[in-house]
Design a protein around this motif. Structure first.
Motif, short mmCIF file in Angstrom:
data_model
loop_
_atom_site.label_atom_id
_atom_site.label_comp_id
_atom_site.label_asym_id
_atom_site.label_seq_id
_atom_site.Cartn_x
_atom_site.Cartn_y
_atom_site.Cartn_z
N THR A 1 0.85 -1.20 0.00
CA THR A 1 0.00 0.00 0.00
C THR A 1 0.88 1.24 0.00
O THR A 1 1.78 1.35 0.83
N PRO A 2 0.63 2.21 -0.90
CA PRO A 2 1.41 3.45 -0.89
C PRO A 2 1.23 4.19 0.44
O PRO A 2 0.18 4.10 1.07
N ASP A 3 2.25 4.91 0.86
CA ASP A 3 2.16 5.65 2.11
C ASP A 3 1.13 6.76 2.01
O ASP A 3 1.03 7.46 0.99
N ILE A 4 0.40 6.97 3.07
CA ILE A 4 -0.70 7.94 3.07
C ILE A 4 -0.20 9.38 2.96
O ILE A 4 -0.93 10.27 2.52
N LEU A 5 1.06 9.64 3.34
CA LEU A 5 1.60 10.99 3.27
C LEU A 5 2.35 11.27 1.97
O LEU A 5 2.93 12.34 1.80
N ALA A 6 2.35 10.31 1.06
CA ALA A 6 3.22 10.38 -0.11
C ALA A 6 3.09 11.68 -0.89
O ALA A 6 4.10 12.28 -1.27
N ASN A 7 1.89 12.14 -1.13
CA ASN A 7 1.71 13.33 -1.95
C ASN A 7 2.11 14.62 -1.25
O ASN A 7 2.33 15.64 -1.90
N GLU A 8 2.19 14.59 0.07
CA GLU A 8 2.53 15.78 0.84
C GLU A 8 3.94 15.76 1.40
O GLU A 8 4.41 16.75 1.96
N ALA A 9 4.63 14.62 1.28
CA ALA A 9 5.93 14.47 1.94
C ALA A 9 6.94 15.51 1.49
O ALA A 9 7.67 16.08 2.31
N SER A 10 7.01 15.79 0.19
CA SER A 10 7.99 16.75 -0.32
C SER A 10 7.79 18.14 0.26
O SER A 10 8.74 18.81 0.66
N SER A 11 6.54 18.57 0.34
CA SER A 11 6.27 19.91 0.86
C SER A 11 6.54 19.98 2.36
O SER A 11 7.02 21.00 2.86
N ILE A 12 6.25 18.90 3.09
CA ILE A 12 6.54 18.87 4.52
C ILE A 12 8.04 18.94 4.75
O ILE A 12 8.53 19.70 5.59
N MET A 13 8.81 18.15 3.99
CA MET A 13 10.27 18.16 4.14
C MET A 13 10.85 19.54 3.81
O MET A 13 11.73 20.04 4.51
N GLU A 14 10.36 20.14 2.75
CA GLU A 14 10.84 21.46 2.35
C GLU A 14 10.60 22.48 3.45
O GLU A 14 11.48 23.28 3.78
N ARG A 15 9.42 22.45 4.04
CA ARG A 15 9.09 23.41 5.09
C ARG A 15 9.96 23.17 6.34
O ARG A 15 10.45 24.13 6.95
N LEU A 16 10.14 21.93 6.71
CA LEU A 16 10.96 21.63 7.88
C LEU A 16 12.41 22.07 7.69
O LEU A 16 13.01 22.67 8.58
N ASN A 17 12.98 21.76 6.52
CA ASN A 17 14.37 22.11 6.26
C ASN A 17 14.59 23.61 6.12
O ASN A 17 15.67 24.12 6.41
N ARG A 18 13.57 24.30 5.69
CA ARG A 18 13.69 25.74 5.49
C ARG A 18 13.41 26.53 6.77
O ARG A 18 14.15 27.47 7.10
#
Length: 353
Positions: free
Chosen positions: A229-246
């Motif tokens: 099963t694909p991860d439920i956060l898959a479509n939002e993971a990139s934006s979450i990572m970007e915000r955290l790192n920034r």
């Protein structure tokens, strides 16, 4: 404090040192949903054998997606990739030929492509004959269904090798595939009824997953990929990572020093987020050779698997909160140190040097 309704903007402000200090002064505190043993820390160096991994102390919580789930997540999030066929062009006959293609997945995770019969890759497939093998390569840096993008080799990718065949209009899932493709690719409605365009299905015989630059890679059994099963956060993971790192450099540094107990810290970056936790890439200076940088990979798990983006934000904020509490000696009348029960896994040691 309940933060299940925290929006993405609040991640950028709610965990700064000043705001956390104010929350504490007001008598508020993040409450952990599930308590686990602090002994659930396991170190597994990149490249360990299956036997070595099995001999490690068991985790009280499963905080990592399995390899099939990771591969299925990549192929599900991506909507395009590189299709590799065997060339039949004069002078390069037999050479690998790469083409940029769009696709969607059917219910079993098989990539479905809409291709023009005159395209070079379509010609290569037709000349190869029935049962010919092709490879579709998808990477989380290109166009995705979320519209987010990351760059370089520091992203997950998946190669699906298998047989590819034209899908007949009497196929059981024909209507579903047409609708799915039309939603994912806006141009499709203009061409999918053309006699020059046909749907093709790629059925995997081999699946290969790479977690990123310097991160583990592994072959995935096709049957496990199909059931994953694909991860439920898959479509939002990139934006979450970007915000955290920034916006959360200070919080990430505190997490590394207080939760992971890292010394000689130089840099911390989030490299992955899913329903079970967060991946951190931690760069430190060698205590004996200050000029040499060391890079380790850590997994900071959630105490409970999340079921939404809002839940993931809440769990991340809890970790940041407890890192700040530990740094500032905040106690709450019990013997437990803040962050002591956050599940942590060291997944790779100095794997980039």
């Amino acid at each position: 404090m309940s933060i299940s309704s925290t929006n993405l903007q609040s991640i950028a402000t709610a965990t700064s040192s000043s705001s956390i200090h104010n929350n504490i002064n007001n008598g508020n505190r993040f409450q952990s949903s599930t308590r686990i043993s602090a002994a659930a820390t396991v170190e597994t160096v990149n490249g360990a054998t299956k036997e070595e991994e099995k001999s490690s102390p068991p985790l009280c919580l499963n905080i990592r997606l399995n390899i099939a789930e990771k591969a299925r997540t990549v192929s599900s999030v991506c909507t395009s990739g590189t299709l590799c066929t065997s060339s039949y062009m004069d002078d390069i006959e037999g050479a690998p030929f790469g083409s940029f293609v769009d696709y969607v997945l059917d219910d079993n995770g098989n990539p479905v492509l809409l291709m023009n019969e005159m395209s070079m890759h379509t010609v290569n497939i037709q000349k190869s004959g029935e049962g010919s093998l092709v490879t579709l390569f998808a990477q989380l840096g290109g166009p995705t269904s979320s519209g987010a993008a990351t760059n370089g080799q520091d992203v997950s990718r998946c190669s699906i090798t298998g047989t590819i065949e034209k899908i007949d209009s009497d196929a059981e899932d024909w209507d579903a595939l047409r609708m799915r493709y039309g939603i994912a690719h806006s141009y499709a409605d203009q061409v999918m009824d053309s006699p020059k365009f046909h749907f093709f299905r790629l059925v995997p015989t081999k699946v290969y997953f790479v977690g990123g630059f310097g991160v583990s890679s592994e072959w995935v059994p096709p049957e496990e990929y199909k059931k994953a099963t694909p991860d439920i956060l898959a479509n939002e993971a990139s934006s979450i990572m970007e915000r955290l790192n920034r916006d959360h450099v200070e919080d990430l540094l505190l997490t590394a020093t207080e939760i992971l107990d890292v010394k000689e810290l130089e840099k911390v970056r989030v490299t992955g987020v899913d329903r079970l936790g967060v991946d951190l890439r931690v760069t430190t200076r060698n205590p004996r050779r200050k000029s040499k940088l060391l890079t380790d990979e850590f997994r900071v798990g959630f105490r409970i698997p999340v079921i939404s983006v809002e839940d993931a934000k809440s769990e991340i904020l809890k970790v940041f909160q407890e890192a700040w509490e530990k740094k500032n000696g905040v106690t709450w009348g019990d013997d437990e140190v803040p962050g002591a029960d956050v599940p942590v896994l060291k997944t790779a040691e100095d794997n980039l040097m």
